[in-house]
Design a protein around this motif. Sequence first.
Motif, PDB file in Angstrom:
ATOM      1  N   CYS A  78       4.455  -6.123  -4.073  1.00 25.46           N
ATOM      2  CA  CYS A  78       3.574  -5.352  -4.958  1.00 25.46           C
ATOM      3  C   CYS A  78       2.645  -4.463  -4.144  1.00 25.46           C
ATOM      4  O   CYS A  78       2.376  -4.733  -2.976  1.00 25.46           O
ATOM      5  N   SER A  79       2.169  -3.429  -4.796  1.00 27.43           N
ATOM      6  CA  SER A  79       1.179  -2.544  -4.176  1.00 27.43           C
ATOM      7  C   SER A  79       0.206  -2.093  -5.248  1.00 27.43           C
ATOM      8  O   SER A  79       0.510  -2.138  -6.432  1.00 27.43           O
ATOM      9  N   ASP A  80      -0.958  -1.656  -4.803  1.00 28.48           N
ATOM     10  CA  ASP A  80      -1.895  -1.100  -5.775  1.00 28.48           C
ATOM     11  C   ASP A  80      -1.559   0.377  -5.981  1.00 28.48           C
ATOM     12  O   ASP A  80      -0.604   0.887  -5.413  1.00 28.48           O
ATOM     13  N   ALA A  81      -2.327   1.047  -6.794  1.00 35.50           N
ATOM     14  CA  ALA A  81      -2.007   2.426  -7.165  1.00 35.50           C
ATOM     15  C   ALA A  81      -2.524   3.468  -6.182  1.00 35.50           C
ATOM     16  O   ALA A  81      -2.259   4.651  -6.352  1.00 35.50           O
ATOM     17  N   THR A  82      -3.262   3.043  -5.156  1.00 33.70           N
ATOM     18  CA  THR A  82      -3.773   4.029  -4.205  1.00 33.70           C
ATOM     19  C   THR A  82      -2.650   4.475  -3.279  1.00 33.70           C
ATOM     20  O   THR A  82      -1.731   3.729  -2.991  1.00 33.70           O
ATOM     21  N   ASN A  88       3.761   3.590  -1.234  1.00 37.24           N
ATOM     22  CA  ASN A  88       3.704   2.360  -2.019  1.00 37.24           C
ATOM     23  C   ASN A  88       5.080   1.722  -2.155  1.00 37.24           C
ATOM     24  O   ASN A  88       5.212   0.500  -2.106  1.00 37.24           O
ATOM     25  N   ALA A  89       6.119   2.524  -2.315  1.00 36.86           N
ATOM     26  CA  ALA A  89       7.483   1.983  -2.390  1.00 36.86           C
ATOM     27  C   ALA A  89       7.837   1.272  -1.085  1.00 36.86           C
ATOM     28  O   ALA A  89       8.414   0.179  -1.091  1.00 36.86           O
ATOM     29  N   ARG A  90       7.495   1.878   0.041  1.00 41.41           N
ATOM     30  CA  ARG A  90       7.766   1.256   1.344  1.00 41.41           C
ATOM     31  C   ARG A  90       6.977  -0.036   1.495  1.00 41.41           C
ATOM     32  O   ARG A  90       7.503  -1.048   1.959  1.00 41.41           O
ATOM     33  N   LEU A  91       5.723  -0.030   1.087  1.00 43.29           N
ATOM     34  CA  LEU A  91       4.897  -1.241   1.184  1.00 43.29           C
ATOM     35  C   LEU A  91       5.456  -2.376   0.337  1.00 43.29           C
ATOM     36  O   LEU A  91       5.497  -3.526   0.775  1.00 43.29           O
ATOM     37  N   ALA A 126       1.162  -5.098 -11.856  1.00 44.52           N
ATOM     38  CA  ALA A 126       0.891  -5.723 -10.561  1.00 44.52           C
ATOM     39  C   ALA A 126       0.127  -4.764  -9.668  1.00 44.52           C
ATOM     40  O   ALA A 126       0.642  -4.260  -8.692  1.00 44.52           O
ATOM     41  N   ALA A 127      -1.097  -4.489 -10.016  1.00 44.01           N
ATOM     42  CA  ALA A 127      -1.920  -3.545  -9.258  1.00 44.01           C
ATOM     43  C   ALA A 127      -2.660  -4.281  -8.146  1.00 44.01           C
ATOM     44  O   ALA A 127      -3.874  -4.224  -8.042  1.00 44.01           O
ATOM     45  N   VAL A 128      -1.909  -5.008  -7.344  1.00 44.06           N
ATOM     46  CA  VAL A 128      -2.480  -5.791  -6.254  1.00 44.06           C
ATOM     47  C   VAL A 128      -1.641  -5.604  -5.003  1.00 44.06           C
ATOM     48  O   VAL A 128      -0.487  -5.205  -5.073  1.00 44.06           O
ATOM     49  N   ARG A 129      -2.235  -5.936  -3.887  1.00 45.00           N
ATOM     50  CA  ARG A 129      -1.517  -5.921  -2.615  1.00 45.00           C
ATOM     51  C   ARG A 129      -1.012  -7.333  -2.377  1.00 45.00           C
ATOM     52  O   ARG A 129      -1.702  -8.156  -1.788  1.00 45.00           O
ATOM     53  N   ALA A 130       0.194  -7.628  -2.860  1.00 40.00           N
ATOM     54  CA  ALA A 130       0.659  -9.010  -2.838  1.00 40.00           C
ATOM     55  C   ALA A 130       2.172  -9.088  -2.718  1.00 40.00           C
ATOM     56  O   ALA A 130       2.878  -8.098  -2.818  1.00 40.00           O
TER      57      ALA A 130
END
Length: 142
Positions: A78-82, A88-91, A126-130
């Motif tokens: 998951c990634s946040d919207a920033t 974000n896709a890579r993360l 899932a707007a989290v870094r998880a």
Amino acid sequence: IMPAARPASVPVDAQAAARDALHALVAEIEQASLYFSHDTVPLAASDDRLRQLATSLREAQSLAAVAGVRLHLAIHGCSDATGAAELNARLREERAGWLRENLRKAGVASELLDAATLVTAADATAAVRAAMLRVQVVEVTR
């Protein structure tokens, strides 16, 4: 869960008890998330949570064998919207991969992890870094 053929050596009561315990454990596993400070750097508390998750997955595999079912994992990154969509896709991909590889290092069976689905699609909820797991209990057909 639909009844599966009972393994010959497992009494019906033991199989039912294993199924009940497995469902409770799966619910617990699915509540666990590992959080990242940035990129794929986990927060300090992640080591303990990873060990607990690995222990729970090993226990779930044992219960599944007694219950006559198999497990399938979906590992979510998951990634946040920033940040940019590409970043974000890579993360999301890296976080899901990080969780799979670190569960492997923690002793979770390779066959379970190799068959896991990595879920890296954007998820508005899932707007989290998880990174987290979803576990599907699959009936064994004979």
